[in-house]
Design an enzyme around this catalytic site. Structure first.
Site, PDB file in Angstrom:
ATOM      1  N   SER A 126       5.159  13.159  -1.784  1.00  0.00           N
ATOM      2  CA  SER A 126       3.913  13.236  -2.551  1.00  0.00           C
ATOM      3  C   SER A 126       3.334  14.639  -2.467  1.00  0.00           C
ATOM      4  O   SER A 126       3.508  15.333  -1.451  1.00  0.00           O
ATOM      5  CB  SER A 126       2.923  12.236  -1.949  1.00  0.00           C
ATOM      6  N   TYR A 150      -1.769   8.486   5.761  1.00  0.00           N
ATOM      7  CA  TYR A 150      -0.806   8.321   4.673  1.00  0.00           C
ATOM      8  C   TYR A 150      -0.034   9.621   4.459  1.00  0.00           C
ATOM      9  O   TYR A 150       1.210   9.631   4.435  1.00  0.00           O
ATOM     10  CB  TYR A 150      -1.510   7.895   3.373  1.00  0.00           C
ATOM     11  N   LYS A 154       4.084  10.653   5.107  1.00  0.00           N
ATOM     12  CA  LYS A 154       5.032  11.272   4.164  1.00  0.00           C
ATOM     13  C   LYS A 154       5.640  12.532   4.769  1.00  0.00           C
ATOM     14  O   LYS A 154       6.847  12.786   4.645  1.00  0.00           O
ATOM     15  CB  LYS A 154       4.317  11.613   2.847  1.00  0.00           C
TER      16      LYS A 154
HETATM   17  P1  NAD Z   1       3.637   0.412  -5.146  1.00  0.00           P
HETATM   18  O1  NAD Z   1       2.778  -0.108  -4.054  1.00  0.00           O
HETATM   19  O2  NAD Z   1       3.405  -0.075  -6.522  1.00  0.00           O
HETATM   20  O3  NAD Z   1       5.180   0.180  -4.786  1.00  0.00           O
HETATM   21  C1  NAD Z   1       5.652   0.196  -3.467  1.00  0.00           C
HETATM   22  C2  NAD Z   1       6.491  -1.070  -3.267  1.00  0.00           C
HETATM   23  O4  NAD Z   1       7.000  -1.078  -1.945  1.00  0.00           O
HETATM   24  C3  NAD Z   1       5.688  -2.356  -3.447  1.00  0.00           C
HETATM   25  O5  NAD Z   1       6.368  -3.197  -4.362  1.00  0.00           O
HETATM   26  C4  NAD Z   1       5.622  -2.973  -2.057  1.00  0.00           C
HETATM   27  O6  NAD Z   1       5.619  -4.381  -2.104  1.00  0.00           O
HETATM   28  C5  NAD Z   1       6.883  -2.404  -1.418  1.00  0.00           C
HETATM   29  N1  NAD Z   1       6.830  -2.268   0.048  1.00  0.00           N
HETATM   30  C6  NAD Z   1       5.875  -1.673   0.801  1.00  0.00           C
HETATM   31  N2  NAD Z   1       6.225  -1.730   2.091  1.00  0.00           N
HETATM   32  C7  NAD Z   1       7.426  -2.357   2.158  1.00  0.00           C
HETATM   33  C8  NAD Z   1       8.288  -2.702   3.225  1.00  0.00           C
HETATM   34  N3  NAD Z   1       7.985  -2.431   4.501  1.00  0.00           N
HETATM   35  N4  NAD Z   1       9.445  -3.324   2.931  1.00  0.00           N
HETATM   36  C9  NAD Z   1       9.770  -3.622   1.653  1.00  0.00           C
HETATM   37  N5  NAD Z   1       8.986  -3.323   0.609  1.00  0.00           N
HETATM   38  C10 NAD Z   1       7.826  -2.685   0.866  1.00  0.00           C
HETATM   39  O7  NAD Z   1       3.550   2.004  -5.091  1.00  0.00           O
HETATM   40  P2  NAD Z   1       4.128   3.085  -6.116  1.00  0.00           P
HETATM   41  O8  NAD Z   1       2.970   3.734  -6.762  1.00  0.00           O
HETATM   42  O9  NAD Z   1       5.198   2.507  -6.934  1.00  0.00           O
HETATM   43  O10 NAD Z   1       4.720   4.120  -5.074  1.00  0.00           O
HETATM   44  C11 NAD Z   1       6.107   4.131  -4.716  1.00  0.00           C
HETATM   45  C12 NAD Z   1       6.312   5.212  -3.655  1.00  0.00           C
HETATM   46  O11 NAD Z   1       5.895   6.466  -4.179  1.00  0.00           O
HETATM   47  C13 NAD Z   1       5.502   4.985  -2.373  1.00  0.00           C
HETATM   48  O12 NAD Z   1       6.292   5.374  -1.279  1.00  0.00           O
HETATM   49  C14 NAD Z   1       4.332   5.922  -2.547  1.00  0.00           C
HETATM   50  O13 NAD Z   1       3.805   6.346  -1.313  1.00  0.00           O
HETATM   51  C15 NAD Z   1       4.966   7.075  -3.306  1.00  0.00           C
HETATM   52  N6  NAD Z   1       4.006   7.865  -4.092  1.00  0.00           N
HETATM   53  C16 NAD Z   1       3.196   7.227  -5.003  1.00  0.00           C
HETATM   54  C17 NAD Z   1       2.274   7.969  -5.736  1.00  0.00           C
HETATM   55  C18 NAD Z   1       1.339   7.315  -6.719  1.00  0.00           C
HETATM   56  O14 NAD Z   1       0.358   7.950  -7.117  1.00  0.00           O
HETATM   57  N7  NAD Z   1       1.579   6.093  -7.171  1.00  0.00           N
HETATM   58  C19 NAD Z   1       2.205   9.356  -5.558  1.00  0.00           C
HETATM   59  C20 NAD Z   1       3.056   9.958  -4.640  1.00  0.00           C
HETATM   60  C21 NAD Z   1       3.967   9.203  -3.903  1.00  0.00           C
END
Ligand code: NAD
Ligand code: UDP
Length: 340
Positions: A126, A150, A154
């Site tokens: 991120s 958080y 990362k």
């Molecule tokens: P999201 O919460 O929609 O998707 C994450 C998924 O991971 C969910 O379906 C959740 O059920 C699953 N999950 C969480 N912990 C788990 C575990 N221990 N075992 C199995 N499944 C698990 O989030 P997103 O927006 O799709 O983000 C995906 C990734 O990208 C994350 O790692 C997040 O930190 C990273 N990210 C997101 C953003 C954003 O703005 N959305 C920005 C930068 C990085």
């Protein structure tokens, strides 16, 4: 056995859109997700989009036994690791839960990959790893820091992956630093469905547009930015999804890639709200309130390396992001519980 990709967190916001991009690019994949922040109904939507996984495994990425079984059953050529918790405020209140889920989860996954001799991973990092950047646009070489658990989780995962590559240069690792993904699949079948009150700007805006929330609070209009409101690099989630396909293709040999995925365009809160109202013909009631604790003035990517190393560039502009976000919200007033 056919080669396939393991998508952890594949029923989440970015993972589900990436599933569609992978299917379109001819990849088969298995989804592992514990549904802690997503719905199994995503799978029906993926089926409608001809993007069904070979299998869906409802499990935690920290469950080593399940991972070993899965790596035994399928011949994975690589893993895209989305599974993680992502709410900054929650991470401040529950740091241990965040470190266990995000850092221990990544460790368990890497150890299972090592046992199975699978050495290709695309990791969801991120722009938060840049903290409050000294200057914009941000290059990958900018100093790394963290201001909350958080962000620290990362950064720790990035450190672990860098150390792993130092120890064994046969790994193929992409650290993708996402900026602000928004929007939805153009079909209106997939989108972002936050639980409770949204923390992020675009889902809040769409809920004001639908009448679920009365007005948007704009956190601060006294930043040192052109109109005083915070500036971010919003990118369409389908562009971000394509970035993962591009990363898999670029990982054709042992290497460690660290790449920003953003458009390179800074957009203010006010510009986003105005664009949403203009494109969709729906006014967004808003009030200016104090800055949100921990927020930074501006953050946008220098996306040059993504073009050079991944041959990837964002294609979809702010108007498409607003139109697709609103289509998703309008078609799915109850999120994924809305009947198809
Ligand atoms: P999201 O919460 O929609 O998707 C994450 C998924 O991971 C969910 O379906 C959740 O059920 C699953 N999950 C969480 N912990 C788990 C575990 N221990 N075992 C199995 N499944 C698990 O989030 P997103 O927006 O799709 O983000 C995906 C990734 O990208 C994350 O790692 C997040 O930190 C990273 N990210 C997101 C953003 C954003 O703005 N959305 C920005 C930068 C990085
Ligand atoms: N923001 C806002 N009102 C909201 C949510 C967000 O004014 O209800 C602003 C926030 O201050 C920031 C921008 O919108 O300037 C993007 O916030 P978001 O939480 O979506 O992303 P992040 O701050 O994590 O980059």
């Amino acid at each position: 056995m056919q080669d396939s990709i393991l998508l952890t967190g594949g029923t989440g916001f970015i993972g589900s859109h990436t599933a569609v991009a992978l299917a379109q690019a001819g990849y088969s994949f298995v989804i592992l997700d514990n549904l802690s922040n997503s719905s199994s109904k995503v799978l029906d939507r993926l089926a409608r989009l001809n993007a069904s996984p070979l299998a869906f495994v409802n499990a935690d990425v920290r469950d080593a036994q399940t991972l070993d079984k899965l790596f035994g059953e399928y011949k994975f050529s690589g893993v895209i690791h989305f599974a993680g918790l992502k709410a900054v405020g929650e991470s401040v209140a529950q740091p241990l839960r965040y470190f266990d889920n995000n850092v221990n989860g990544t460790l368990q996954l890497l150890q299972a990959m090592q046992r199975a001799a699978v050495q290709k991973i695309v990791f969801s990092s991120s722009a938060t790893v840049y903290g409050d950047p000294a200057s914009v646009p941000i290059q990958e070489s900018a100093p790394l820091t963290s201001t909350n658990p958080y962000g620290r989780s990362k950064l720790l995962c990035e450190d672990i992956l860098r150390e792993l590559f130092q120890a064994d240069a046969n790994w193929q690792i992409a650290l993708l630093r996402y900026f602000n993904p928004v929007g939805a699949h153009i079909s209106g079948l997939l989108g972002e469905a936050p639980n409770g009150v949204p923390n992020n700007l675009m889902p809040y805006v769409t809920q004001v547009a639908s009448g679920q929330r009365e007005f948007l609070q704009i956190f601060g209009n006294d930043y040192d930015t052109p109109d005083g409101t915070g500036v971010r690099d919003y990118l369409h989630v389908m562009d971000l999804a394509q970035g993962h396909v591009a990363a898999l293709r670029a990982l054709n040999a042992p290497k460690l890639l660290t790449v920003n995925l953003g458009t390179g365009q800074g957009v203010s809160v006010k510009q986003l709200v105005d664009a949403f109202a203009r494109v969709n013909g729906v006014p967004i009631a808003h009030r200016y309130v104090a800055r949100r604790a921990g927020d930074i003035a501006q953050c946008f990517a220098d996306p040059t390396k993504a073009q050079e190393l991944l041959n990837w560039k964002a294609q979809l502009g702010l108007d498409r992001m607003c139109a697709d976000a609103w289509r998703w919200q309008s078609m799915n007033p109850q999120g994924f519980d809305t009947p198809l």
